[in-house]
Design an enzyme around this catalytic site. Structure first.
Site, PDB file in Angstrom:
ATOM      1  N   SER A   1       0.836  -1.194   0.000  1.00 55.49           N
ATOM      2  CA  SER A   1       0.000   0.000   0.000  1.00 55.49           C
ATOM      3  C   SER A   1       0.878   1.253   0.000  1.00 55.49           C
ATOM      4  O   SER A   1       1.682   1.442  -0.902  1.00 55.49           O
ATOM      5  CB  SER A   1      -0.968  -0.042   1.189  1.00 55.49           C
ATOM      6  OG  SER A   1      -1.994   0.908   1.061  1.00 55.49           O
TER       7      SER A   1
ATOM      8  N   ASP B   1      -9.895  -5.981  -3.845  1.00 53.00           N
ATOM      9  CA  ASP B   1      -9.345  -4.745  -3.295  1.00 53.00           C
ATOM     10  C   ASP B   1     -10.172  -3.541  -3.760  1.00 53.00           C
ATOM     11  O   ASP B   1     -10.323  -3.314  -4.962  1.00 53.00           O
ATOM     12  CB  ASP B   1      -7.890  -4.593  -3.745  1.00 53.00           C
ATOM     13  CG  ASP B   1      -7.128  -3.523  -2.974  1.00 53.00           C
ATOM     14  OD1 ASP B   1      -7.770  -2.663  -2.345  1.00 53.00           O
ATOM     15  OD2 ASP B   1      -5.889  -3.557  -3.003  1.00 53.00           O
TER      16      ASP B   1
ATOM     17  N   HIS C   1      -7.372  -5.796   0.244  1.00 51.25           N
ATOM     18  CA  HIS C   1      -6.231  -4.895   0.178  1.00 51.25           C
ATOM     19  C   HIS C   1      -5.013  -5.411   0.944  1.00 51.25           C
ATOM     20  O   HIS C   1      -3.916  -4.888   0.770  1.00 51.25           O
ATOM     21  CB  HIS C   1      -6.641  -3.528   0.726  1.00 51.25           C
ATOM     22  CG  HIS C   1      -5.618  -2.458   0.496  1.00 51.25           C
ATOM     23  ND1 HIS C   1      -5.184  -2.106  -0.764  1.00 51.25           N
ATOM     24  CD2 HIS C   1      -4.942  -1.656   1.358  1.00 51.25           C
ATOM     25  CE1 HIS C   1      -4.290  -1.127  -0.669  1.00 51.25           C
ATOM     26  NE2 HIS C   1      -4.125  -0.851   0.606  1.00 51.25           N
TER      27      HIS C   1
END
Length: 254
Positions: A81, A206, A234
């Site tokens: 991320s 996601d 995610h």
């Protein structure tokens, strides 16, 4: 030469998010998870800071000698991320040290823009920023819930992730600065120019970094592999750990 695996966490969390992944990866080489400034053991620093400085600090921390790896080995950076932005910048600034980059639910640009439709809408991040100003713990819990949207084991996985977060909460300033990174940074040109191999692991479900971004990433780097973990959100290393480990190993040895 051995290659040291360096794990970089995402927004609002800390190095502990990788705890379950580190032991099975040790046979691939020394493994180190780092805390970003303002997070985990570095929460007392308050702020996250500028991307260049953070990238330099991650490389320095990753190359610090330890029992498993007494010398400064070449690095393979695994950035999840927001950590993907750190990994890209670190490889750009330290091409002699970084041997490979693997983005996990990561992208060089997190918000939609011209030629970049597979990303978050700006108002989503704005809502997080407004929520942080009112109650950052509630906002963080909402963020964590999004990590497991649509998954069969969502509640169990979410409880585990919340426990790790609440045991070592980040600094509020670092959370705001991280949102600014996600809102404004665009490292597409930087990613395309990296000298080392770059791949990405995406999650089918996601909602923050859609799996469709893989096509956009391959347009930037035709040799980039972008496997998608089925039924993963995610945080695929938490929701589908075995499938994630197998995929990661294939990319590490590619």
């Amino acid at each position: 030469m051995k290659h040291k695996l360096t794990l970089i966490h995402g927004w609002g969390l800390n190095a502990g998010v990788w705890d379950d992944l580190i032991p099975p990866l040790r046979d691939a080489g020394p493994v180190r998870a780092v805390d970003l400034p303002g997070h985990g053991r570095l929460a007392g620093e308050g702020g996250l800071g500028e991307l260049d400085e953070v990238a330099d600090r991650v490389v320095a921390a990753a190359q610090a000698p330890d029992v498993d790896s007494p010398e400064s080995d070449a690095l393979k950076l695994i950035g999840w991320s927001l950590g993907a932005l750190v990994a890209i910048r670190a490889a750009s600034r330290h091409p002699d040290r970084v041997q490979k980059v693997i983005l996990v639910a990561g992208t060089p640009r997190f918000v939609q823009g011209e030629g970049w439709p597979q990303a978050m809408r700006g108002p989503v991040l704005d809502a997080f920023a407004q929520g942080l100003a009112a109650n950052y713990r509630t906002t963080l819990n909402r963020f964590l819930a999004l990590q497991f949207h649509g998954l069969d084991n969502a509640q169990d996985a979410l409880r585990g992730l919340r426990a790790r977060l609440l045991s070592d909460p980040p600094a509020e300033q670092a959370l705001h600065e991280g949102l600014d990174w996600l809102r404004h940074l665009d490292l597409r040109d930087e990613l395309a120019a990296l000298e080392c191999p770059v791949h990405a692991i995406l999650g089918e479900y996601d909602t923050l970094v859609p799996a469709g971004v893989g096509e956009q990433l391959r347009a930037l780097r035709p040799d980039m592999k972008t496997p998608v973990i089925e039924r993963a959100g995610h945080a695929p290393f938490l929701s589908r750990p075995q499938a994630f480990e197998e995929t990661l190993r294939s990319l590490l040895h590619d």
